[in-house]
Design a protein around this motif. Structure first.
Motif, PDB file in Angstrom:
ATOM      1  N   VAL A 113       0.834  -1.203   0.000  1.00 43.48           N
ATOM      2  CA  VAL A 113       0.000   0.000   0.000  1.00 43.48           C
ATOM      3  C   VAL A 113       0.870   1.255   0.000  1.00 43.48           C
ATOM      4  N   ILE A 114       1.897   1.273   0.843  1.00 43.06           N
ATOM      5  CA  ILE A 114       2.756   2.465   0.936  1.00 43.06           C
ATOM      6  C   ILE A 114       3.498   2.707  -0.366  1.00 43.06           C
ATOM      7  N   PHE A 115       4.117   1.678  -0.913  1.00 45.92           N
ATOM      8  CA  PHE A 115       4.930   1.865  -2.108  1.00 45.92           C
ATOM      9  C   PHE A 115       4.050   2.145  -3.331  1.00 45.92           C
ATOM     10  N   ARG A 116       2.891   1.524  -3.399  1.00 48.93           N
ATOM     11  CA  ARG A 116       1.993   1.809  -4.524  1.00 48.93           C
ATOM     12  C   ARG A 116       1.474   3.234  -4.453  1.00 48.93           C
ATOM     13  N   SER A 117       1.138   3.676  -3.247  1.00 55.50           N
ATOM     14  CA  SER A 117       0.645   5.037  -3.076  1.00 55.50           C
ATOM     15  C   SER A 117       1.702   6.067  -3.456  1.00 55.50           C
ATOM     16  N   ILE A 118       2.941   5.828  -3.030  1.00 53.33           N
ATOM     17  CA  ILE A 118       4.026   6.754  -3.361  1.00 53.33           C
ATOM     18  C   ILE A 118       4.318   6.738  -4.853  1.00 53.33           C
ATOM     19  N   ALA A 119       4.268   5.556  -5.472  1.00 49.71           N
ATOM     20  CA  ALA A 119       4.536   5.459  -6.911  1.00 49.71           C
ATOM     21  C   ALA A 119       3.493   6.225  -7.719  1.00 49.71           C
ATOM     22  N   LYS A 120       2.231   6.198  -7.266  1.00 46.96           N
ATOM     23  CA  LYS A 120       1.174   6.888  -7.994  1.00 46.96           C
ATOM     24  C   LYS A 120       1.228   8.399  -7.791  1.00 46.96           C
ATOM     25  N   LYS A 121       1.707   8.834  -6.610  1.00 47.30           N
ATOM     26  CA  LYS A 121       1.700  10.252  -6.285  1.00 47.30           C
ATOM     27  C   LYS A 121       3.082  10.905  -6.447  1.00 47.30           C
ATOM     28  N   ALA A 122       4.070  10.148  -6.929  1.00 48.27           N
ATOM     29  CA  ALA A 122       5.430  10.682  -7.024  1.00 48.27           C
ATOM     30  C   ALA A 122       5.467  11.912  -7.920  1.00 48.27           C
ATOM     31  N   THR A 123       6.223  12.902  -7.496  1.00 51.03           N
ATOM     32  CA  THR A 123       6.362  14.134  -8.261  1.00 51.03           C
ATOM     33  C   THR A 123       7.833  14.397  -8.547  1.00 51.03           C
ATOM     34  N   VAL A 124       8.090  15.169  -9.611  1.00 52.32           N
ATOM     35  CA  VAL A 124       9.469  15.529  -9.958  1.00 52.32           C
ATOM     36  C   VAL A 124       9.886  16.811  -9.255  1.00 52.32           C
ATOM     37  N   GLY A 125       8.946  17.474  -8.612  1.00 56.41           N
ATOM     38  CA  GLY A 125       9.254  18.685  -7.877  1.00 56.41           C
ATOM     39  C   GLY A 125       9.806  18.364  -6.501  1.00 56.41           C
ATOM     40  N   VAL A 126       9.426  19.160  -5.519  1.00 58.20           N
ATOM     41  CA  VAL A 126       9.882  18.930  -4.149  1.00 58.20           C
ATOM     42  C   VAL A 126       9.068  17.780  -3.552  1.00 58.20           C
ATOM     43  N   PRO A 127       9.712  16.630  -3.289  1.00 62.06           N
ATOM     44  CA  PRO A 127       8.962  15.472  -2.783  1.00 62.06           C
ATOM     45  C   PRO A 127       8.637  15.616  -1.307  1.00 62.06           C
ATOM     46  N   GLY A 128       7.615  14.867  -0.883  1.00 52.95           N
ATOM     47  CA  GLY A 128       7.279  14.835   0.535  1.00 52.95           C
ATOM     48  C   GLY A 128       8.263  13.964   1.297  1.00 52.95           C
ATOM     49  N   LYS A 129       8.128  13.969   2.619  1.00 44.08           N
ATOM     50  CA  LYS A 129       9.060  13.219   3.456  1.00 44.08           C
ATOM     51  C   LYS A 129       8.967  11.711   3.197  1.00 44.08           C
TER      52      LYS A 129
END
Length: 276
Positions: free
Chosen positions: A61-77
């Motif tokens: 769940v964590i890795f899929r969520s991050i993969a879908k929401k990943a940005t090229v700008g300033v990433p979240g923690k």
């Protein structure tokens, strides 16, 4: 915390916390009449399976969520943390694995994160979940650390072993795999029995050491937490548990890393052809 009707003695407390929620114990506790012994093939450690699947689901769940929401700008923690983990695993795969297989890096990442999450369950206060399960759900036994169960660790090790055999035969061919077992280290027909003995023992020792190392370290850590809770009054338990938990964080990380690295090494060896 003890089972209903059991005297709250240190030995009873320790025995209770070392017991898995199994089909045999459920049958005995509720008098269901199932004829299942603790050593029976049909006995299942329900708690170990549940928390293995639970931690695996957390990873997905964590890795899929991050993969879908990943940005090229300033990433979240959380994205930064996930990227650090992925780069760390990827770098170790590049340095250790010498073949070409797109499965190895995702496999290494899955193994590292899954085992790490299973190990982290050892930091949950020893009575918190068993007490809650017993008084809220009526569950008599509960062990929450899947990697402290030899069945789970050996299942992981046997999965790696199956991949070793598969890729050894795929890369070298069946006869190449047989020659590796019979003509190494002494490349002469007269030494085939001796070579076979050495190589088979070495091959079987890999999954055995892989699974038992993880189990031994995590089981020992769990026993220390149980002893701290059993031997000290509740208001002094933190004096034993807190220092051990701080040290145990290192053990948790190292054991996940070692299992991952040995998996990469073993699969790298399986991809070495006859010329190598």
């Amino acid at each position: 915390m003890a089972a209903p009707g059991e005297a709250l003695t240190p030995s009873g407390y320790i025995d209770h916390h070392l017991a898995n929620l199994s089909l045999a114990r459920i049958s005995e506790h509720y008098d269901l009449g199932w004829q299942i012994s603790e050593t029976s093939f049909w006995n299942v450690h329900i708690d170990s399976l549940f928390f293995s699947l639970f931690t695996g689901l957390i990873f997905l769940v964590i890795f899929r969520s991050i993969a879908k929401k990943a940005t090229v700008g300033v990433p979240g923690k959380l994205q930064c943390f996930v990227e650090i983990v992925v780069e760390f695993v990827d770098q170790n795969v590049k340095e250790t694995f010498h073949g070409r297989n797109p499965l190895i890096a995702p496999l290494a990442l899955t193994i590292f994160c899954w085992i790490l999450l299973m190990n982290i369950m050892d930091l949950v206060p020893i009575d918190f979940m068993p007490y809650s399960a017993q008084h809220l759900l009526g569950i008599p036994y509960l062990k929450v650390v899947p990697s402290a169960d030899v069945n789970i660790t050996m299942a992981l090790a046997l999965g790696v072993f199956a991949l070793m055999i598969f890729y050894s035969i795929k890369v070298k061919g069946f006869m190449g795999f047989v020659k590796e077992l019979t003509l190494h280290p002494f490349n002469t027909p007269i030494m085939i029995p001796f070579n076979l003995l050495i190589e088979v023992v070495s091959l079987l020792a890999k999954p055995l050491s892989l699974g038992m190392r993880l189990f031994g370290n995590m089981f020992a850590g769990e026993v220390v937490f149980i002893l701290c809770a059993a031997m000290l009054p509740w208001w002094l338990q933190w004096m034993g548990s807190l220092p051990w938990a701080i040290f145990h964080i290192l053990v948790i990380l190292i054991q996940a890393f070692v299992f991952m690295m040995l998996t990469i090494v073993y699969l790298s060896m399986a991809h070495e052809d006859a010329d190598h």
